[in-house]
Design a protein around this motif. Structure first.
Motif: not given
Lengths: 117, 117
Positions: A7, A10-11, A13-16, A19, A22-23, A77
């Protein structure tokens, strides 16, 4: 991995912005200031995102002399990827059917062309 | 896939009930009543989850005579998986390093045992 961790992953990761952070960290550790630069965000706003990532176990922050760099922790991930992997068969089947349909369409078009010529 | 769609996909996956609904739909289409059964949830509560999944493009609902079965749409799952795939190298490297460390530990233990015997 417990379902609660999934949970949180995924929560997170739900934001640009998260993300993108992390990139950036995939290339190597970075300070909060370095992470904030490309986003035109205030440090507190970035810190908030980092806390979400930290609670999801996606980053860790170590204390070193003058700074606390953030590091990416890729294990969650992998867990998310493993969960999605269960559905691979379904999307591959769907793509195969689409492929088949397109080939059928092409076949019909060629048959029409031959009739017309 | 736009970044907005990826936001919606990950947000939709950040809930155990919604993931379980997708798991059920992976076996075949189902009505809302069928989906509600295993969860001891009210139909409106399940409907709310279905709306989130529908907005994320993860399910579709078709109207047929007496019922509106839900179907899984796997395409957004593929996109999420593709996004995660970029990080595979990182978690594999991490696991390799862990492996190496464990082998080193084992090596030391064996050396200790030989010294003691």
């Amino acid at each position: 991995m417990t379902t609660v961790m999934l949970d949180k992953t995924f929560a997170a990761l739900a934001d640009p912005t998260r993300r993108a952070i992390l990139g950036r960290l995939a290339e190597g550790e970075a300070s909060v200031t370095e992470l904030a630069e490309p986003f035109e965000m205030t440090l507190p706003a970035v810190s908030k995102h980092l806390k979400v990532l930290e609670r999801a176990g996606l980053i860790t922050r170590t204390r070193r002399a003058q700074w606390r760099p953030c590091q990416l922790e890729p294990a969650p991930l992998k867990e998310a990827s493993d969960w999605l992997e269960e559905y691979r068969r379904l999307w591959e089947e769907r793509l195969d059917r689409l492929d088949e349909y397109l080939r059928e369409l092409q076949g019909k078009e060629q048959a029409d062309e031959q009739r017309q010529s």
